[in-house]
Design a protein around this motif. Structure first.
Motif, PDB file in Angstrom:
ATOM      1  N   SER A 210      -0.845 -12.987 -13.694  1.00 12.59           N
ATOM      2  CA  SER A 210       0.086 -12.958 -12.819  1.00 12.59           C
ATOM      3  C   SER A 210      -0.261 -13.704 -11.252  1.00 12.59           C
ATOM      4  N   VAL A 211       0.468 -14.044 -10.483  1.00  4.56           N
ATOM      5  CA  VAL A 211       0.118 -14.624  -9.119  1.00  4.56           C
ATOM      6  C   VAL A 211       0.749 -13.752  -8.080  1.00  4.56           C
ATOM      7  N   LEU A 212      -0.348 -12.803  -7.270  1.00  6.23           N
ATOM      8  CA  LEU A 212       0.371 -12.130  -6.148  1.00  6.23           C
ATOM      9  C   LEU A 212       0.012 -12.816  -4.711  1.00  6.23           C
ATOM     10  N   TRP A 213       0.999 -12.751  -3.882  1.00  2.00           N
ATOM     11  CA  TRP A 213       0.827 -13.544  -2.966  1.00  2.00           C
ATOM     12  C   TRP A 213       1.241 -12.468  -1.735  1.00  2.00           C
ATOM     13  N   HIS A 214       0.970 -12.672  -0.291  1.00  2.00           N
ATOM     14  CA  HIS A 214       1.471 -12.235   0.797  1.00  2.00           C
ATOM     15  C   HIS A 214       1.556 -13.089   1.959  1.00  2.00           C
ATOM     16  N   THR A 215       2.583 -13.600   2.742  1.00  2.00           N
ATOM     17  CA  THR A 215       2.547 -14.302   3.554  1.00  2.00           C
ATOM     18  C   THR A 215       3.028 -13.449   5.087  1.00  2.00           C
ATOM     19  N   TRP A 216       2.306 -13.665   5.870  1.00  2.00           N
ATOM     20  CA  TRP A 216       2.341 -12.787   7.148  1.00  2.00           C
ATOM     21  C   TRP A 216       3.062 -11.371   6.832  1.00  2.00           C
ATOM     22  N   ALA A 217       2.160 -10.710   6.166  1.00  2.00           N
ATOM     23  CA  ALA A 217       2.649  -9.353   5.949  1.00  2.00           C
ATOM     24  C   ALA A 217       1.340  -8.573   5.909  1.00  2.00           C
ATOM     25  N   ALA A 218       0.281  -8.999   5.484  1.00  2.00           N
ATOM     26  CA  ALA A 218      -1.233  -8.184   5.667  1.00  2.00           C
ATOM     27  C   ALA A 218      -1.401  -7.920   7.211  1.00  2.00           C
ATOM     28  N   ALA A 219      -0.999  -8.891   7.829  1.00  2.00           N
ATOM     29  CA  ALA A 219      -0.898  -8.670   9.454  1.00  2.00           C
ATOM     30  C   ALA A 219      -0.371  -7.509   9.942  1.00  2.00           C
ATOM     31  N   TYR A 220       0.543  -6.833   9.296  1.00  2.00           N
ATOM     32  CA  TYR A 220       1.170  -5.816   9.802  1.00  2.00           C
ATOM     33  C   TYR A 220       0.673  -4.262   9.128  1.00  2.00           C
ATOM     34  N   PHE A 221      -0.553  -4.473   8.443  1.00  2.00           N
ATOM     35  CA  PHE A 221      -0.909  -3.369   7.686  1.00  2.00           C
ATOM     36  C   PHE A 221      -1.876  -2.765   8.648  1.00  2.00           C
ATOM     37  N   PRO A 222      -2.288  -1.302   8.977  1.00  2.00           N
ATOM     38  CA  PRO A 222      -3.075  -1.068   9.788  1.00  2.00           C
ATOM     39  C   PRO A 222      -4.607  -1.337   9.191  1.00  2.00           C
ATOM     40  N   PRO A 223      -5.652  -1.419  10.069  1.00  2.00           N
ATOM     41  CA  PRO A 223      -6.837  -1.958   9.539  1.00  2.00           C
ATOM     42  C   PRO A 223      -7.478  -1.305   8.270  1.00  2.00           C
ATOM     43  N   GLU A 224      -7.254   0.206   8.226  1.00  2.00           N
ATOM     44  CA  GLU A 224      -7.858   0.659   7.013  1.00  2.00           C
ATOM     45  C   GLU A 224      -6.939   0.339   5.720  1.00  2.00           C
ATOM     46  N   VAL A 225      -5.624  -0.071   5.775  1.00  2.00           N
ATOM     47  CA  VAL A 225      -4.852  -0.522   4.761  1.00  2.00           C
ATOM     48  C   VAL A 225      -5.393  -1.947   4.421  1.00  2.00           C
ATOM     49  N   GLN A 226      -5.577  -2.694   5.308  1.00  2.00           N
ATOM     50  CA  GLN A 226      -6.175  -4.238   4.936  1.00  2.00           C
ATOM     51  C   GLN A 226      -7.416  -3.900   4.151  1.00  2.00           C
ATOM     52  N   ARG A 227      -8.547  -3.191   4.655  1.00  2.00           N
ATOM     53  CA  ARG A 227      -9.627  -2.963   4.139  1.00  2.00           C
ATOM     54  C   ARG A 227      -9.678  -2.646   2.566  1.00  2.00           C
ATOM     55  N   GLU A 228      -8.726  -1.473   2.640  1.00  2.00           N
ATOM     56  CA  GLU A 228      -8.619  -0.906   1.043  1.00  2.00           C
ATOM     57  C   GLU A 228      -8.058  -2.278   0.061  1.00  2.00           C
ATOM     58  N   PHE A 229      -6.768  -2.669   0.724  1.00  2.00           N
ATOM     59  CA  PHE A 229      -6.245  -3.710  -0.134  1.00  2.00           C
ATOM     60  C   PHE A 229      -7.015  -4.781  -0.547  1.00  2.00           C
ATOM     61  N   GLY A 230      -7.823  -5.185   0.551  1.00  2.00           N
ATOM     62  CA  GLY A 230      -8.766  -6.534   0.110  1.00  2.00           C
ATOM     63  C   GLY A 230      -9.669  -5.988  -1.037  1.00  2.00           C
ATOM     64  N   ASP A 231     -10.197  -4.861  -0.858  1.00  2.00           N
ATOM     65  CA  ASP A 231     -11.222  -4.350  -1.777  1.00  2.00           C
ATOM     66  C   ASP A 231     -10.523  -4.281  -3.308  1.00  2.00           C
ATOM     67  N   ARG A 232      -9.427  -3.533  -3.178  1.00  2.00           N
ATOM     68  CA  ARG A 232      -8.615  -3.499  -4.484  1.00  2.00           C
ATOM     69  C   ARG A 232      -8.277  -4.870  -5.230  1.00  2.00           C
TER      70      ARG A 232
END
Ligand SMILES: C[S@@+](CC[C@H](N)C(=O)[O-])C[C@H]1O[C@@H](n2cnc3c(N)ncnc32)[C@H](O)[C@@H]1O
Length: 354
Positions: A260-282
């Motif tokens: 599958s192809v997963l994308w996000h466009t101008w959305a991760a900018a709104y994640f709090p820092p800890e969500v950005q970190r965990e999302f990136g790792d996952r």
């Protein structure tokens, strides 16, 4: 470093528009300037949690009231698309309304900026063409922070270099060559959003329109036309919830053997820092499994915790989003840059093509 919420809010109003956007939207430029000088407006924006403290939220709240027929605002906004409004007169009058009645804004501050910028499909299209050239012929797609899901119809839009008679076409300049081969065939189309907007609901449709900039008449018209057309397009699967809660569900039930192809466009900018970190790792773990390709289109300063690759050079123009892609089984790499609404795209994917 801005220490207190009030000064932070003032700084954000002052830096709300890029120079390029400010030139094209003189009334919004003047409105941001005047809001930044107003203590009432600064306090309103300062009351918003920092990850959502975007002046666009205040602009959208005002536009939403105008679209709803608020008699103090409707007239001021009515002809913004004609380019004939005097910016100073407009901004002075709107700020006077905010100062006299802050509830016109505060009543909408429970919402978040949910612009669904269809122009970003002009960024996704060449990326998907390149993925197809690299062997991803038939894919399911997932859009994280999908808003109303209109970019899940990425393969429905025509992209042109300059505006013509077709108001639904996306206008985007290519800086350098872009892949021109076919797009992959798209199977399932899944969006994740904290608050998916449903265009059949009047209030959702109004909020989506409010998030657009009314001076950009073509963009307003395009949204209307595409909203209407999309009612007859393939059904979307929209999952309500935070990205970390719904990521697993979104990737389940694949309709094709290929990743599958997963994308996000101008959305991760709104994640709090800890969500950005965990999302990136996952995402790095999921991509390593070979089941998914990952496409990130984000403004680098807004996503410091994601662990995205260093661009290794300056963007071609100011206010650029980085396009980063991780092929299935591989690490994310820098693929290029784009204007944040997709008005231009520059793509130079590394490595050999399939
Ligand atoms: C600025 S909009 C961008 C929408 C769309 N990606 C586009 O490019 O037009 C950001 C979207 O991300 C959603 N969002 C923000 N934080 C989220 C989270 N933690 N999980 C899921 N969605 C989120 C918001 O509700 C909003 O619809």
């Amino acid at each position: 470093v801005v220490s207190d919420p009030r000064s932070d809010a003032v700084w954000r109003y002052r830096h709300a528009l890029t120079a390029d956007d400010a030139d094209r939207h003189p009334c919004y430029r003047e409105l941001c300037r005047r809001l930044g000088e107003s203590e009432v407006a600064a306090d309103l924006l300062a009351s918003v949690p920092v990850e959502h403290r975007n002046p666009m939220l205040v602009l959208a709240a005002l536009h939403y009231s105008a679209l709803g027929g608020d008699d103090r605002l409707a007239g001021l906004y009515a002809d913004l698309g004609s380019g004939t409004q005097d910016p100073v007169r407009f901004a002075t009058a709107v700020v006077a309304v905010v100062e006299a009645d802050p509830t016109v804004v505060s009543s909408q501050l429970h919402r978040t900026t949910q612009t669904n910028e269809i122009g970003r499909s002009a960024i996704l299209q060449p990326v998907l063409r390149e993925l197809r050239a690299r062997g991803l012929e038939h894919i399911d797609v997932v859009d994280v922070g999908a808003s109303a899901g209109l970019n899940l119809y990425v393969d429905h839009y025509r992209v042109v270099e300059s505006p013509g008679a077709d108001d639904t076409a996306l206008v985007s300049e290519s800086l350098g060559e872009l892949p021109t081969g076919p797009m992959p065939l798209i199977g399932a189309r899944t969006g994740i959003d904290l608050n998916p907007l449903d265009l059949r609901q009047e209030d959702d449709a109004r909020w989506l329109r409010a998030c657009l900039w009314p001076e950009d008449a073509r963009r307003m018209r395009r949204l209307e036309l595409i909203e209407r057309a999309s009612a007859g397009w393939e059904p979307l699967r929209m999952l309500k919830g935070g990205v970390l809660e719904r990521l697993g569900d979104a990737l389940e039930g694949a309709t094709t053997e290929q990743p599958s192809v997963l994308w996000h466009t101008w959305a991760a900018a709104y994640f709090p820092p800890e969500v950005q970190r965990e999302f990136g790792d996952r995402m790095r773990t999921i991509v390593r499994s070979g089941r998914v390709a990952w496409v990130s289109v984000e403004w680098p300063v807004m996503v410091p915790e994601m662990g995205l690759p260093e661009p290794g050079g300056e963007p071609p123009r100011e206010g650029s989003c980085q396009i980063a892609v991780a092929m299935p089984g591989a690490a994310p790499e820098h693929w290029g840059w784009s204007q944040h609404h997709g008005r231009w795209v520059s793509l130079s994917p590394p490595g050999p093509k399939a």
